[in-house]
Design an enzyme around this catalytic site. Sequence first.
Site, PDB file in Angstrom:
ATOM      1  N   SER A 181      42.546  36.144  36.537  1.00 50.30           N
ATOM      2  CA  SER A 181      42.502  36.886  37.791  1.00 50.30           C
ATOM      3  C   SER A 181      42.435  35.928  38.972  1.00 50.30           C
ATOM      4  O   SER A 181      43.136  36.096  39.975  1.00 50.30           O
ATOM      5  CB  SER A 181      41.276  37.809  37.799  1.00 50.30           C
ATOM      6  OG  SER A 181      41.219  38.540  38.997  1.00 50.30           O
ATOM      7  N   SER A 230      42.087  44.035  41.641  1.00 49.86           N
ATOM      8  CA  SER A 230      40.634  43.978  41.635  1.00 49.86           C
ATOM      9  C   SER A 230      40.251  42.695  40.917  1.00 49.86           C
ATOM     10  O   SER A 230      40.659  42.476  39.771  1.00 49.86           O
ATOM     11  CB  SER A 230      40.065  45.206  40.917  1.00 49.86           C
ATOM     12  OG  SER A 230      38.668  45.273  41.112  1.00 49.86           O
ATOM     13  N   GLU A 231      39.491  41.832  41.591  1.00 50.81           N
ATOM     14  CA  GLU A 231      39.339  40.471  41.078  1.00 50.81           C
ATOM     15  C   GLU A 231      38.530  40.380  39.786  1.00 50.81           C
ATOM     16  O   GLU A 231      38.510  39.334  39.149  1.00 50.81           O
ATOM     17  CB  GLU A 231      38.757  39.535  42.148  1.00 50.81           C
ATOM     18  CG  GLU A 231      37.336  39.851  42.580  1.00 50.81           C
ATOM     19  CD  GLU A 231      37.299  40.669  43.872  1.00 50.81           C
ATOM     20  OE1 GLU A 231      38.249  41.450  44.093  1.00 50.81           O
ATOM     21  OE2 GLU A 231      36.324  40.516  44.636  1.00 50.81           O
ATOM     22  N   ASN A 232      37.895  41.480  39.391  1.00 56.49           N
ATOM     23  CA  ASN A 232      37.231  41.460  38.086  1.00 56.49           C
ATOM     24  C   ASN A 232      38.205  41.623  36.923  1.00 56.49           C
ATOM     25  O   ASN A 232      37.779  41.636  35.770  1.00 56.49           O
ATOM     26  CB  ASN A 232      36.119  42.511  38.014  1.00 56.49           C
ATOM     27  CG  ASN A 232      36.602  43.904  38.334  1.00 56.49           C
ATOM     28  OD1 ASN A 232      37.412  44.097  39.258  1.00 56.49           O
ATOM     29  ND2 ASN A 232      36.136  44.890  37.603  1.00 56.49           N
ATOM     30  N   GLY A 233      39.508  41.728  37.227  1.00 55.12           N
ATOM     31  CA  GLY A 233      40.485  41.636  36.143  1.00 55.12           C
ATOM     32  C   GLY A 233      41.458  42.784  36.010  1.00 55.12           C
ATOM     33  O   GLY A 233      41.740  43.227  34.891  1.00 55.12           O
TER      34      GLY A 233
END
Lengths: 211, 211, 233, 233
Positions: free
Chosen positions: B88, B46-49
Amino acid sequence: MAWSRDDMARRAAQELKDGFYVNLGIGIPTLVANHIPEGVDVTLQSENGMLGMGPFPYPDEVDADLINAGKQTITELRRSSYFNSADSFAMIRGGHIDLSILGAMEVSENGDIANWMIPGKMVKGMGGAMDLVAGVKRCLVTMDHTNRAGASKFLKSCTLPLTGQNCIAMVITDLGVFEREPGRKFRVSELAPDVTLDEVKAKTEADLNWE
Amino acid sequence: MAWSRDDMARRAAQELKDGFYVNLGIGIPTLVANHIPEGVDVTLQSENGMLGMGPFPYPDEVDADLINAGKQTITELRRSSYFNSADSFAMIRGGHIDLSILGAMEVSENGDIANWMIPGKMVKGMGGAMDLVAGVKRCLVTMDHTNRAGASKFLKSCTLPLTGQNCIAMVITDLGVFEREPGRKFRVSELAPDVTLDEVKAKTEADLNWE
Amino acid sequence: MSNKVYKTAAAALEGLTFDGMSVMAGGFGLCGIPENLIAALRDSGAQNITAISNNAGVDGFGLGLLLETRQIKKMVSSYVGENKEFERQYLAGELDLEFNPQGTLAERIRAGGAGIPGFYTKTGVGTVIAEGKPTREFDGESYIMETGLTCDVALVKAWRGDTQGNLQFKKTARNFNPMMATAGKVTVVEVDELVEVGSFDPNYIHTPGIFVQRIVEAECEKRIEKITTRERA
Amino acid sequence: MSNKVYKTAAAALEGLTFDGMSVMAGGFGLCGIPENLIAALRDSGAQNITAISNNAGVDGFGLGLLLETRQIKKMVSSYVGENKEFERQYLAGELDLEFNPQGTLAERIRAGGAGIPGFYTKTGVGTVIAEGKPTREFDGESYIMETGLTCDVALVKAWRGDTQGNLQFKKTARNFNPMMATAGKVTVVEVDELVEVGSFDPNYIHTPGIFVQRIVEAECEKRIEKITTRERA
């Protein structure tokens, strides 16, 4: 009487302000840690990835995984933190370190420094020195005023390959303290006991503000 | 019979290989997580981390500090790790994610994708989509073959502002599967049940390799 | 399920080594170096290696092992002062050497792993380091461009790792290891301790497993370059 | 000894706010946003703020507070879809908006804090994002140059912080906060829990105290944008 190495370190320590984050080079700069004025709380950075460097360990505390940038075994403090080398130099390059105290082979009158290489000799590398002089808010040099042959190390321009340009704000030698504002000449701000301005002039190649 | 959204997600899931690290976009791509083939172990980013995204929480597990890139509450797995947004996207930009499955408004015959902006409408922003299509090793689109007006979304060239150029390796629509090698035309590699090549041709503006 | 765990350092390098390969090796001095993987790389016999590492080990230890056998063609480092065999080969012109400022080296490796092919820095402006490099002005100040670095195989030393490749490093043994883990086409890690998945708090993983293709548990000598101590009062 | 600890969010911002200032605010959506500091910034009355934040909050919460009062002149964000007042001001031409791809935004902030004034990325090549930006080829591929970002005041939300400013973040509330902490001329942090120095294992500190000038403990509402759950079997 010219200053000893410890005198120079003690004088350099007076540049530390409460709350400062500081990187100390090898040699005289390392001694500065022994002279931090009372009531002044500073945090020492080690560029291999640590903030809050503690003293050497007791013999039974030695940890191979805990060394400083000089590869000496050290200890941690309650405030310490560890990080990787990219983050460590992001800290340095990004201007987050308040003060760096370095040794030098030569400093020029415009604040250049040479301290990593003597052509013709085996070259060991610049390590983190170039990053420190380029990134730290204020860089201060401690060095002997002259070399063993008696020649000035405070020059019109450096003869050795540079570590950085126009980056040294203060030079502390065995003869005194030399300070400069950005874009101005160095001026003599302090002399070691019994050292005369004439002696300094005689031993300085650089064109200083002698007023 | 054209594929349903779930059919498309199931087909896309067949592109997952054991050990893959995968980023799933919003919409049909999210459904892919429900169809991961047995024996295939993938880790969702998940690209938010976060790596190792788990399912939605039970109502008493909801944690405001644990969301996915769609801002939905999620859970962690035993393998999970958290990191900051720069790390990320270093992961994404650096080509470490094996597969990204995205929705699209348009795909062009040379692999361009448009999925973030319709001029004249309120623009919400590209979020992480441009980074994903530029950085992930293989990008796959799931989308309806035509828009509500019946016009092809698989075009000679995109009419909407691009998200990325020459970056889509496979398109899965309700009509079939379209694949391309780098620098080659898309070819029809699979048709949905009872869908004919003629139907696809009629509904496709892009110049495909129809062999 | 795919398996990242290997039984020995030699097995962990199998199929990855070749003549002319580029290798990164973590560590600062002898602290946090992948000792066992370096020894296994020597034993692989790969020649003409380009080695990217902050230092070059010492005689007979760390990358010094590969210098002894003359498997290294070129070093990219910031400081190489502790190695006589290195000095001999370098002065004899048998070894290529590229110096990078330490912070530039660290950032180049991070950039390589992060898909950033170039970045600008003040470090080295006006020095030999700037020679031949593109420069650009930002806000009236001059900066030099440095490029991202990647490698064929990154050799990394971590403290603990789980079977998915999630890693934790210990104290200053972290140094260059996390960036190198991101910059290898293949990243091989040796750990003091291999643990089960779920052993780590996901908040405190230094390197996520995505960067690690192979992992091996191996005992380290952990030689110390300079033991400095104080006396108890 | 210098003191970084402040009693209230208002006190923590005192003397730092001014018209035309640039501010970064951490968070992704409403997750990990410095709620109390944003409210205190609103109460400071500073006008014409340039706000750098991945999102723009929602109506009446997060940066939405500052939009309501029209204190924001310009937003630099990657996604702003959840805010009607934002949309109204933007369409009316009252608000300036600069979109950055999310990864580019994150990297620009990291670069700003790391003394890197520019870097190259593939992200956005061939799109409107590339317009007007310098490009450069590396290995035959085209990249665009993006610049580093810094700000006057960075507003950061952390989970736990000690009195020296060392920080730990919780789960995905980490997001943009650590980079922003490095990119503020002054960095102000609000934490759920303020702890004594020595409470953290130095191996697991996400943000070292050097980046933090002011810290305040404050209670957060932690609003959730989209509660999604599953039923127990």
